[in-house]
Design an enzyme around this catalytic site. Sequence first.
Site, PDB file in Angstrom:
ATOM      1  N   CYS A   1     -15.098 -10.632 -45.282  1.00  0.00           N
ATOM      2  CA  CYS A   1     -13.927 -10.004 -44.672  1.00  0.00           C
ATOM      3  C   CYS A   1     -12.852  -9.893 -45.753  1.00  0.00           C
ATOM      4  CB  CYS A   1     -13.429 -10.821 -43.488  1.00  0.00           C
ATOM      5  SG  CYS A   1     -14.701 -11.016 -42.237  1.00  0.00           S
TER       6      CYS A   1
ATOM      7  N   GLU B   1     -14.282 -27.741 -46.678  1.00  0.00           N
ATOM      8  CA  GLU B   1     -13.016 -28.186 -46.096  1.00  0.00           C
ATOM      9  C   GLU B   1     -13.131 -28.466 -44.614  1.00  0.00           C
ATOM     10  OE1 GLU B   1      -9.963 -25.219 -46.692  1.00  0.00           O
ATOM     11  OE2 GLU B   1     -10.861 -24.767 -48.627  1.00  0.00           O
TER      12      GLU B   1
ATOM     13  N   CYS C   1     -10.024 -12.687 -46.337  1.00  0.00           N
ATOM     14  CA  CYS C   1     -10.376 -14.108 -46.183  1.00  0.00           C
ATOM     15  C   CYS C   1     -10.763 -14.761 -47.498  1.00  0.00           C
ATOM     16  CB  CYS C   1     -11.524 -14.219 -45.187  1.00  0.00           C
ATOM     17  SG  CYS C   1     -12.152 -15.885 -44.992  1.00  0.00           S
TER      18      CYS C   1
ATOM     19  N   CYS D   1     -19.101 -17.784 -47.825  1.00  0.00           N
ATOM     20  CA  CYS D   1     -19.451 -16.950 -46.672  1.00  0.00           C
ATOM     21  C   CYS D   1     -19.936 -15.601 -47.175  1.00  0.00           C
ATOM     22  CB  CYS D   1     -18.255 -16.762 -45.750  1.00  0.00           C
ATOM     23  SG  CYS D   1     -18.662 -15.787 -44.273  1.00  0.00           S
TER      24      CYS D   1
ATOM     25  N   CYS E   1      -8.566 -21.580 -43.725  1.00  0.00           N
ATOM     26  CA  CYS E   1      -9.717 -22.241 -44.320  1.00  0.00           C
ATOM     27  C   CYS E   1     -10.245 -21.482 -45.517  1.00  0.00           C
ATOM     28  CB  CYS E   1     -10.814 -22.392 -43.289  1.00  0.00           C
ATOM     29  SG  CYS E   1     -10.549 -23.852 -42.321  1.00  0.00           S
TER      30      CYS E   1
ATOM     31  N   CYS F   1     -11.114 -28.764 -37.349  1.00  0.00           N
ATOM     32  CA  CYS F   1     -11.719 -27.485 -37.704  1.00  0.00           C
ATOM     33  C   CYS F   1     -12.774 -27.755 -38.769  1.00  0.00           C
ATOM     34  CB  CYS F   1     -10.626 -26.559 -38.233  1.00  0.00           C
ATOM     35  SG  CYS F   1     -11.241 -25.024 -38.910  1.00  0.00           S
TER      36      CYS F   1
END
Length: 381
Positions: free
Chosen positions: A123, A91, A126, A119, A365, A112
């Site tokens: 976290c 994205e 997220c 990832c 995101c 962005c």
Amino acid sequence: MLPDIKSITRAELEARLKEWGEPAYRAGQVLDWLYKRRVASWDAMTNLPKPLRAKLAENFSLRVLELVLKQGARDTTQKFLWRLPDGALIESVLIPANPALYGESSDRHTLCVSTQVGCAYGCKFCASGLDGWKRNLGPEEIVEQVMAVERWNAVERSKVESRESSAGGESPRPSALDSRLINNLVIMGMGEPLANYDNLLKALRLLNAPWGGGIGARKITISTSGLAPQIRKLAAEPEQFRLALSLHGAIDEVRARIMPVNRKHPLAELTAALEVYQRRKDQLITFEYILIAGVNDGLDQTKPLAALATRLNAKVNLIPYNTVEGLSWARPAESVCEAFLSALENLGVTVTLRREKGGDIDAACGQLRLKTERELAGPAA
Ligand code: SAH
Ligand code: SF4
């Protein structure tokens, strides 16, 4: 796989062309096609002789991103979902000027961009980390997010212009091709940028170069969850890239609860690295602080947060949490956010509170990708 033409520097391109016995001005022509005209094929490079185009195609790929989905209307936050050549989804988010946030008042649009597929840092709040890490993006895949949005914008602009002149036609007009939309970048999309350090730096140098993306280093903000060793490494680079730290917790106990990375690099280590960055770069660091109900929004947190901000001369961005499907974290009431803001102001901190409703289009995101991948995978059992 061939190296992509948008992953090499001007010097590297010049050396290759020289090897092939081409005149020196060819490099400039190729770069103009790539970064000024942002063409999507070798054949579009009409002032290059055909044999040279063929030779370039034999030696380099020229990959472009495929737009899968765009959300949001013009003049608001717009979200782009791209498909990469291997099918992975990433994205980018286009944000209209918001001078108070990153950069100066002349800003037109901020993009962005993502740096990884998924990832690894996990976290707890997220969406990007929910399905783990798949791979790093190559330099060209980071660069292409900017080029692809500019390409999209040129087509959109042409449509408007031809409607106005009632001329019709789908391909961008030269006037639109030369226009530029993005002059500010935030590396806050999917992924941990500093975990893809070499590709990130390569991409940012291409985007920063006057013959490339032409975006000033001070207009590029790298956001990290706190990889202390890489922050020190970045401090030693010559460019004046800006740094934003995803802090989200002002004491180890709170931060470690939502960010596993804090166990590896606790606040003492992190602040020491940030001090090095701040001293070397002579510019403001930004702390991102998402406000999550009942987790880090207590007024008792404002004192340690103010102490960190004062010590590092950092500016604080408070961001009410965007809820993520499947996660139970919530955004605090508006009054709680305002009280947190006032408390920090009273402690002398430079602080802003994001008040717009970014949540409308899954603006955090990673969410759009997650949703699309889950939809593509079919209904949950
Ligand atoms: N990995 C880097 C950059 C990508 S995340 C980092 O963590 O800094 C970009 C920012 O979005 C980070 O500050 C992150 O904490 C924040 N973020 C992630 N999920 C969010 C959510 N649901 N609501 C608000 N901000 C979120
Ligand atoms: Fe990764 Fe940043 Fe999301 Fe943490 S906040 S999981 S580091 S993308």
